[in-house]
Design a protein around this motif. Structure first.
Motif, PDB file in Angstrom:
ATOM      1  N   HIS A  19       0.872  -1.207   0.000  1.00  0.00           N
ATOM      2  CA  HIS A  19       0.000   0.000   0.000  1.00  0.00           C
ATOM      3  C   HIS A  19       0.895   1.240   0.000  1.00  0.00           C
ATOM      4  O   HIS A  19       1.499   1.585   1.017  1.00  0.00           O
ATOM      5  CB  HIS A  19      -0.895   0.012   1.239  1.00  0.00           C
ATOM      6  N   HIS A  21       1.566   5.393  -1.727  1.00  0.00           N
ATOM      7  CA  HIS A  21       1.214   6.566  -2.542  1.00  0.00           C
ATOM      8  C   HIS A  21       2.488   7.122  -3.164  1.00  0.00           C
ATOM      9  O   HIS A  21       3.411   7.510  -2.448  1.00  0.00           O
ATOM     10  CB  HIS A  21       0.539   7.636  -1.677  1.00  0.00           C
ATOM     11  N   MET A  45      -1.265   3.306  -5.069  1.00  0.00           N
ATOM     12  CA  MET A  45      -2.624   3.815  -4.892  1.00  0.00           C
ATOM     13  C   MET A  45      -3.006   4.766  -6.027  1.00  0.00           C
ATOM     14  O   MET A  45      -2.166   5.500  -6.548  1.00  0.00           O
ATOM     15  CB  MET A  45      -2.733   4.520  -3.539  1.00  0.00           C
ATOM     16  N   LYS A 107      -9.388   0.063  -5.752  1.00  0.00           N
ATOM     17  CA  LYS A 107      -9.382   0.692  -4.430  1.00  0.00           C
ATOM     18  C   LYS A 107     -10.726   1.346  -4.157  1.00  0.00           C
ATOM     19  O   LYS A 107     -11.213   2.145  -4.956  1.00  0.00           O
ATOM     20  CB  LYS A 107      -8.270   1.752  -4.374  1.00  0.00           C
ATOM     21  N   HIS A 182      -4.670  -0.513   5.877  1.00  0.00           N
ATOM     22  CA  HIS A 182      -4.211   0.263   7.041  1.00  0.00           C
ATOM     23  C   HIS A 182      -5.161   0.176   8.229  1.00  0.00           C
ATOM     24  O   HIS A 182      -5.723   1.184   8.652  1.00  0.00           O
ATOM     25  CB  HIS A 182      -3.931   1.723   6.663  1.00  0.00           C
ATOM     26  N   ASP A 255       1.374   2.709   3.515  1.00  0.00           N
ATOM     27  CA  ASP A 255       0.519   3.887   3.306  1.00  0.00           C
ATOM     28  C   ASP A 255       1.362   5.162   3.316  1.00  0.00           C
ATOM     29  O   ASP A 255       0.868   6.235   3.668  1.00  0.00           O
ATOM     30  CB  ASP A 255      -0.592   3.980   4.355  1.00  0.00           C
TER      31      ASP A 255
HETATM   32 ZN    ZN Z   1      -3.382   5.122   1.488  1.00  0.00          ZN
END
Ligand code: ZN
Ligand code: DOR
Length: 370
Positions: A19, A21, A45, A107, A182, A255
């Motif tokens: 996960h 970004h 993501m 997602k 998460h 994340d």
């Molecule tokens: Zn995220």
């Protein structure tokens, strides 16, 4: 592993980040090398503006990521695993195309739940035909598990999501693969642990290391603000227990969400912790403190690949027990990026020269040819 003498090095099969970004443009160029030197693959993501909501957009984004990869040395073989942003209008026909193009999941952002989620799903029932196609094609749904109902306390939004959305969803689509992303609560960890069928969860370093006091100690601390927000200590302890237990349902997903420092350090500051710079070292600290270093490799390198039915990586990375101090700030295009724990000392250090090659992609994957 001998628990009596603490090891001074730790060698793991090359890990993946399930996960992440990465953003785009100058931000992408600034952060990608940090992930690529540690992880063989990462699930990227799709919450760009506009959202990455079609296969064509995802493949174009993938090409930009590959162009930003280091050209040699650690990270040159990094593989981005692409996702699509599920909207109220994602056509069911896009799902087969997605699977054929090597997209690894869709997602779910409940509309309004977090950064760039305004194109997200307003009502899960609107996506039923698409979810049905995903269940058929075996494409996982990656869930931001928080209700957006303003009447629900911010700290309760994950637990309420389980009852209101996740349990009915899994009853309606019992074979749909779901990653509860998460997770931040005891309720989240217990639900995943006890649930039957194909469900797993990612756990971030910040939710394993900190409780919500971190946001409010010594003045407001915007660099500890992410969504879902950090929770109370009982929840942190439950997450540590789950992640370090060896259960294959829990796997590494940072994340890591970079935002320019000046956009976090002001009113209406953006949500996201930047952990990609030292993610593996942060996780090692958690597993060591829990007396569970022997379970780090499963969490970081095996469980996610197994859940997604992708091959495990071969090759290794090595961490050495050697204190080092994280920079307070990193370049981020024209701006600055403040990594979580910046300026502080970490106990473990990744040895850059230690990596051996081999990313786990099936030889017939459309991505290996790209
Ligand atoms: Zn995220
Ligand atoms: O803190 C967060 N930041 N949570 C999210 O869900 C999104 C992310 C971002 O993209 O900045």
């Amino acid at each position: 592993m001998n628990r009596m003498t603490a090891p001074s090095t730790l060698t793991l099969t090359r890990p993946d980040d399930w996960h992440l970004h990465l953003r785009d443009g100058a931000a992408l160029a600034a952060v990608l090398p940090h992930t690529a030197r540690q992880f063989a693959r990462a699930v990227v993501m799709p919450n760009l503006r506009p959202p990455v909501s079609t296969v064509a957009l995802a493949l174009a984004y993938r090409a930009r990521i590959l162009a930003a990869r280091p050209t040699e040395g650690p990270g040159a073989d990094f593989e981005p695993l692409m996702t699509l942003y599920l909207t109220d209008n994602t056509p069911p026909d896009e799902i087969r195309l997605a699977r054929e193009a090597g997209i690894v999941g869709l997602k779910l952002y409940p509309a309004g739940a977090t950064t760039h989620s305004d194109a997200g799903v307003t009502d899960l029932r609107k996506t039923w035909r698409t979810l049905d196609a995903m269940q058929r094609e075996g494409l996982p749904l990656l869930v931001h598990g928080e209700v957006t109902d303003p009447a629900v306390d911010l700290f309760d939004r994950e637990a309420v999501f389980i009852d209101r959305e996740l349990i009915p969803l899994r009853r309606d689509f019992p074979s749909l693969k779901i990653v509860f992303e998460h997770i931040t609560t005891r309720e989240g960890a217990q639900y995943v642990l006890g649930a039957e069928g194909p469900i797993g969860a990612t756990v971030t370093p910040q939710h394993l290391l900190y409780n919500r006091n971190a946001i409010f100690s010594g003045g407001l601390q915007p660099h500890f603000y992410c969504l879902p927000v950090l929770k109370a200590e009982v929840h942190r302890q439950a997450l540590v227990e789950a992640a370090t237990s060896g259960s294959p349902k829990f796997f590494l997903g940072t994340d890591s969400a970079p935002h320019a420092a000046h956009l976090k350090e002001h009113a209406g500051g953006h949500a996201g912790c930047y952990t990609a710079f030292s993610a593996l070292e942060l996780y090692a600290e958690v597993f060591e403190a829990a007396g569970a270093l022997e379970h780090l490799e499963g969490f970081a390198s095996f469980h996610g690949a197994d859940f997604y039915s992708l091959p495990r990586n071969s090759g290794t990375v090595t961490l050495r027990r050697e204190a080092w101090t994280l920079p307070e700030s990193l370049p981020f295009g024209e701006a600055a990026l403040k990594p979580l724990r910046g300026g502080e000392t970490l106990r473990w250090q990744l040895l850059d020269g230690s990596r051996t090659m081999a990313v786990g992609l099936p030889s017939d994957s459309p991505l290996t040819a790209a």
